[in-house]
Motif scaffolding. Structure first.
Motif, PDB file in Angstrom:
ATOM      1  N   ALA A 114       0.805  -1.250   0.039  1.00 15.63           N
ATOM      2  CA  ALA A 114       0.054   0.184  -0.159  1.00 15.63           C
ATOM      3  C   ALA A 114       0.946   1.270  -0.081  1.00 15.63           C
ATOM      4  N   GLY A 115       2.270   1.117   0.098  1.00 17.82           N
ATOM      5  CA  GLY A 115       3.252   2.237   0.190  1.00 17.82           C
ATOM      6  C   GLY A 115       2.932   3.272   1.230  1.00 17.82           C
ATOM      7  N   ARG A 116       2.558   2.297   2.427  1.00 15.94           N
ATOM      8  CA  ARG A 116       2.438   3.482   3.624  1.00 15.94           C
ATOM      9  C   ARG A 116       3.743   3.701   4.067  1.00 15.94           C
TER      10      ARG A 116
ATOM     11  N   MET B 294      -7.362   0.060   8.189  1.00 16.75           N
ATOM     12  CA  MET B 294      -8.345  -0.062   7.100  1.00 16.75           C
ATOM     13  C   MET B 294      -8.483  -1.561   6.736  1.00 16.75           C
ATOM     14  N   THR B 295      -9.589  -1.837   6.054  1.00 15.12           N
ATOM     15  CA  THR B 295      -9.660  -3.190   5.763  1.00 15.12           C
ATOM     16  C   THR B 295      -9.728  -3.205   4.026  1.00 15.12           C
ATOM     17  N   GLY B 296      -9.232  -4.392   3.364  1.00 15.29           N
ATOM     18  CA  GLY B 296      -9.282  -4.277   2.062  1.00 15.29           C
ATOM     19  C   GLY B 296      -8.208  -3.599   1.355  1.00 15.29           C
ATOM     20  N   LEU B 297      -7.068  -3.411   1.889  1.00 19.68           N
ATOM     21  CA  LEU B 297      -5.782  -2.703   1.321  1.00 19.68           C
ATOM     22  C   LEU B 297      -5.395  -3.643   0.435  1.00 19.68           C
ATOM     23  N   PRO B 298      -4.407  -3.350  -0.707  1.00 23.11           N
ATOM     24  CA  PRO B 298      -3.697  -4.041  -1.591  1.00 23.11           C
ATOM     25  C   PRO B 298      -3.245  -5.385  -0.675  1.00 23.11           C
ATOM     26  N   GLY B 299      -3.296  -6.691  -1.142  1.00 22.44           N
ATOM     27  CA  GLY B 299      -2.758  -7.780  -0.395  1.00 22.44           C
ATOM     28  C   GLY B 299      -3.159  -8.181   0.739  1.00 22.44           C
TER      29      GLY B 299
END
Length: 377
Positions: free
Chosen positions: A178-180, A206-211
């Motif tokens: 997600a590039g956080r 958050m839910t449903g982030l990439p991966g």
């Protein structure tokens, strides 16, 4: 009405930071008249006046400010706002103020104002100094950690008590995708530092982030609960037009986290926080005109997402109670009156679902204030 809650964006999407992951920056730049977005005093007074017409004697109203960066509306605007509230509050209504700020423009004068009017102040920090400075530079590209930590000390001296951190996930793999820019350990270290400094701690996830998948998100919720925050906000991922995530989605490299996906996983996450005694302050993005008007092109955007999740949890509890019911039998469920709509549903749809699912002859639902949630009679 006994209660009213307002989410106010007095400076629209204007901001004095250039956070790498913020989609409001693009939204603000793409407005037809981006300079005409500041809330006027006339608009603020109209909102306040209408609020105190609708609210009942002795009721409760919450005014929450966010952005962009809400302090860019100016301290004089906020003074006018609270003075106008006092002017129209003739019904002995309890008033609560909250503001989510990046802290960059906060001076001692601001801090004293927040303290005097009992604002709940949330300040956003991203993990460690290096991570924060990389992700949250000012408009000139300079790091902001030192300034924000000075602001936090100032607010502490003036009696401000709460700091909010964006954990988002406790999976290093998901955070990287997600590039956080931070790790799960960074979140734990920052949370520990905030609590050690004597502040109340709010964590965002958050839910449903990439991966991520359901199990990953549930594990993140457990890890966040273990940090013992004083509250959490849960934001299922929304795909916003003209963002990096939007590009991934259009390229087929990100699978949409739908409303149904979010309801399913959040119905597992909320009980984790509730059992730990951690309030869930917010579930889902606050509805805005831009998001509702088409900027939210996919993902888990729904103006009543929290209610959908609570109804799902209630349905699953009812199904567990009725699991031993014999087809053709009658059943009675007692429910706390404040939860009646979550169990019965609009036009009785959820009760009909239960009757059909278990082949019941009849299902009666009785309000009972002595029941904390639901019980089988």
């Amino acid at each position: 009405m006994k209660q009213l809650q307002f989410l106010i964006k007095p400076a629209a999407g204007f901001c004095n930071m250039r956070c790498h992951y913020c989609f409001y920056r693009d939204e603000q730049q793409n407005r037809v008249n981006p300079e005409d977005c500041m809330m006027t005093r006339a608009t603020a007074e109209t909102l306040i006046q209408r609020c105190f017409v609708e609210i009942e004697q002795g009721g409760f109203v919450s005014f929450a400010f966010q952005g962009g960066e809400p302090t860019l509306a100016g301290l004089d605007f906020f003074r006018f706002f609270t003075q106008t509230v006092r002017k129209y509050n003739q019904k002995r209504v309890t008033v609560q103020y909250a503001i989510q700020t990046n802290g960059l423009a906060i001076t001692e004068e601001w801090a004293e104002f927040f303290s005097k009017d009992h604002f709940l102040v949330g300040i956003s920090l991203d993990g460690t100094p290096d991570v924060h400075d990389a992700l949250r530079p000012d408009a000139q590209g300079n790091g902001t950690w030192d300034k924000i930590t000075q602001t936090i000390k100032l607010l502490r001296r003036c009696g401000v008590e709460t700091i909010e951190l964006g954990a988002q996930s406790m999976s290093d793999r998901v955070l990287a995708l997600a590039g956080r820019g931070h790790t799960a350990q960074d979140v734990a270290d920052a949370a520990k530092a905030v609590k050690a400094a004597g502040f109340k701690l709010i964590l965002q996830m958050m839910t449903g982030l990439p991966g991520a998948d359901d199990e990953c998100d549930v594990d993140s919720a457990r890890a966040i609960a273990a940090l013992e925050p004083d509250g959490v906000r849960v934001y299922p991922t929304v795909i916003v037009r003209d963002t990096a995530l939007y590009d991934l989605w259009k390229a087929g490299r990100y699978r949409e986290h739908t409303v149904e996906d979010a309801v399913r996983v959040c119905a597992r996450i909320l009980p984790i926080f509730e059992s730990a005694g951690i309030p869930v302050i917010r579930l889902g993005l606050n509805p805005t005109e831009d998001l509702s008007g088409g900027d939210a092109v996919g993902g888990a955007y729904h103006p009543a997402l929290g209610e959908l999740v609570k109804s799902r949890i209630m349905r699953e509890k009812a199904e567990a109670l009725l699991s031993g019911a014999q087809p053709g039998s009658e059943a009675v469920i007692r429910v706390n009156p404040r939860l009646m709509s979550q169990l019965v549903g609009q036009h009785g749809a959820k009760r009909t679902h239960l009757i059909e699912r278990f082949g019941l002859k009849r299902l009666r639902v009785k309000p009972d204030a002595g029941v904390s949630c639901i019980e089988l009679d």
